[in-house]
Design a protein around this motif. Structure first.
Motif, PDB file in Angstrom:
ATOM      1  N   LEU A 103      74.733  77.147  16.241  1.00 17.04           N
ATOM      2  CA  LEU A 103      75.426  76.095  15.500  1.00 17.04           C
ATOM      3  C   LEU A 103      74.372  75.160  14.923  1.00 17.04           C
ATOM      4  O   LEU A 103      73.550  74.615  15.660  1.00 17.04           O
ATOM      5  N   VAL A 104      74.379  74.987  13.613  1.00  9.20           N
ATOM      6  CA  VAL A 104      73.449  74.089  12.937  1.00  9.20           C
ATOM      7  C   VAL A 104      74.293  72.953  12.362  1.00  9.20           C
ATOM      8  O   VAL A 104      75.215  73.192  11.577  1.00  9.20           O
ATOM      9  N   ILE A 105      73.982  71.727  12.775  1.00 13.08           N
ATOM     10  CA  ILE A 105      74.792  70.566  12.407  1.00 13.08           C
ATOM     11  C   ILE A 105      73.944  69.623  11.564  1.00 13.08           C
ATOM     12  O   ILE A 105      72.882  69.173  12.015  1.00 13.08           O
ATOM     13  N   ILE A 106      74.417  69.349  10.347  1.00  7.94           N
ATOM     14  CA  ILE A 106      73.694  68.431   9.460  1.00  7.94           C
ATOM     15  C   ILE A 106      74.679  67.483   8.783  1.00  7.94           C
ATOM     16  O   ILE A 106      75.891  67.698   8.812  1.00  7.94           O
ATOM     17  N   ASP A 107      74.133  66.443   8.158  1.00  3.60           N
ATOM     18  CA  ASP A 107      74.910  65.551   7.308  1.00  3.60           C
ATOM     19  C   ASP A 107      74.566  65.930   5.874  1.00  3.60           C
ATOM     20  O   ASP A 107      73.443  65.708   5.420  1.00  3.60           O
ATOM     21  N   ALA A 108      75.505  66.507   5.158  1.00  6.24           N
ATOM     22  CA  ALA A 108      75.239  66.993   3.798  1.00  6.24           C
ATOM     23  C   ALA A 108      75.070  65.862   2.794  1.00  6.24           C
ATOM     24  O   ALA A 108      74.663  66.112   1.660  1.00  6.24           O
ATOM     25  N   GLU A 109      75.364  64.628   3.179  1.00  5.78           N
ATOM     26  CA  GLU A 109      75.116  63.499   2.278  1.00  5.78           C
ATOM     27  C   GLU A 109      73.642  63.114   2.276  1.00  5.78           C
ATOM     28  O   GLU A 109      73.208  62.348   1.433  1.00  5.78           O
ATOM     29  N   ASP A 110      72.892  63.643   3.230  1.00 10.21           N
ATOM     30  CA  ASP A 110      71.445  63.396   3.316  1.00 10.21           C
ATOM     31  C   ASP A 110      70.737  64.588   2.675  1.00 10.21           C
ATOM     32  O   ASP A 110      70.647  65.674   3.261  1.00 10.21           O
ATOM     33  N   ALA A 111      70.223  64.397   1.463  1.00  7.39           N
ATOM     34  CA  ALA A 111      69.584  65.478   0.715  1.00  7.39           C
ATOM     35  C   ALA A 111      68.416  66.087   1.480  1.00  7.39           C
ATOM     36  O   ALA A 111      68.151  67.288   1.362  1.00  7.39           O
TER      37      ALA A 111
ATOM     38  N   ILE B 117      66.565  67.314  15.711  1.00  7.51           N
ATOM     39  CA  ILE B 117      65.267  67.490  15.053  1.00  7.51           C
ATOM     40  C   ILE B 117      64.988  66.345  14.094  1.00  7.51           C
ATOM     41  O   ILE B 117      65.765  66.087  13.168  1.00  7.51           O
ATOM     42  N   ALA B 118      63.852  65.682  14.304  1.00  8.46           N
ATOM     43  CA  ALA B 118      63.401  64.638  13.385  1.00  8.46           C
ATOM     44  C   ALA B 118      62.674  65.303  12.241  1.00  8.46           C
ATOM     45  O   ALA B 118      61.696  66.012  12.457  1.00  8.46           O
ATOM     46  N   ILE B 119      63.178  65.117  11.045  1.00 12.36           N
ATOM     47  CA  ILE B 119      62.486  65.670   9.881  1.00 12.36           C
ATOM     48  C   ILE B 119      61.795  64.510   9.146  1.00 12.36           C
ATOM     49  O   ILE B 119      62.348  63.412   9.067  1.00 12.36           O
ATOM     50  N   PRO B 120      60.594  64.741   8.674  1.00 18.53           N
ATOM     51  CA  PRO B 120      59.883  63.649   7.998  1.00 18.53           C
ATOM     52  C   PRO B 120      60.613  63.226   6.725  1.00 18.53           C
ATOM     53  O   PRO B 120      61.087  64.057   5.968  1.00 18.53           O
ATOM     54  N   SER B 121      60.697  61.918   6.538  1.00 22.37           N
ATOM     55  CA  SER B 121      61.341  61.386   5.339  1.00 22.37           C
ATOM     56  C   SER B 121      60.375  61.468   4.170  1.00 22.37           C
ATOM     57  O   SER B 121      59.177  61.214   4.315  1.00 22.37           O
TER      58      SER B 121
END
Length: 193
Positions: free
Chosen positions: A110-118, A187-191
């Motif tokens: 299961l991969v969970i993301i917020d699609a409003e965050d490009a 997971i922290a992804i770099p901004s």
């Protein structure tokens, strides 16, 4: 018992007969169908707009992960109501506790993301999960319809119950079964801003 030579022969009318009073069912269906404006009912543009704007109620937006962390989540569940046995008895009583992962396995990631965050969408697109058919992409925000068009793959919404059960606190997150537990990694992804 009728003799074989009487079979198929008109034996006359015995008693009063009456004309059928009910209208023909097929004629009624056809008449009602003619009253409907089918172009308006199946207006493709309106249907696409309705699908594109769909958002389930109770969607729970989550903050973006600031640190990468992994934890095991216990999936034990306690029944809030009796489960009947179909014969007037109780198969499993209210309060019964069990872990479904001891009985079934979840072969999907299961991969969970917020699609409003490009940036989360970009992270997913470049991840190993983007082309994995066993990876279910779940959204806590954004348009699933738009993302389906972009990614050319199925996209679903993560309802609040699933987020609560998996104890997901931020996105993006990955959940996979490890034995009788679920392993959840945020997971922290770099901004790039």
């Amino acid at each position: 018992m009728a003799r074989s030579e009487d079979m198929g022969r008109n034996l006359g009318v015995a008693g009063a007969t009456y004309a059928i009073a009910e209208p023909d069912a097929l004629s009624e269906i056809e008449a009602r169908a003619k009253e409907v404006n089918w172009e308006e009912r199946f207006n493709e543009k309106k249907m696409k707009q309705a699908v594109a704007s769909y958002r389930p109620s109770g969607l729970r937006r989550l903050p973006r992960a600031t640190t990468t962390r992994t934890r095991a989540v216990e999936m034990t569940y306690t029944l809030s109501a009796d489960i009947p046995d179909g014969q007037g008895g109780v198969l499993y009583p209210r309060g019964y506790t069990f872990n479904p992962l001891q009985y079934v396995s979840l072969p999907n990631t299961l991969v969970i993301i917020d699609a409003e965050d490009a940036e989360q969408v970009a992270w997913f697109r470049s991840s190993e999960y983007a082309n994995d058919p066993k990876a279910f992409l779940l959204l806590t925000g954004g348009s699933y319809s738009s993302l389906i068009d972009i990614l050319k793959r199925p996209v679903y919404y993560a309802d609040a119950n699933l987020i609560e059960r998996l104890k997901v606190r931020s996105t993006p997150a990955i959940a996979i079964q490890k034995g009788s537990m679920m392993e959840v990694q945020e997971i922290a992804i770099p901004s790039k801003k």
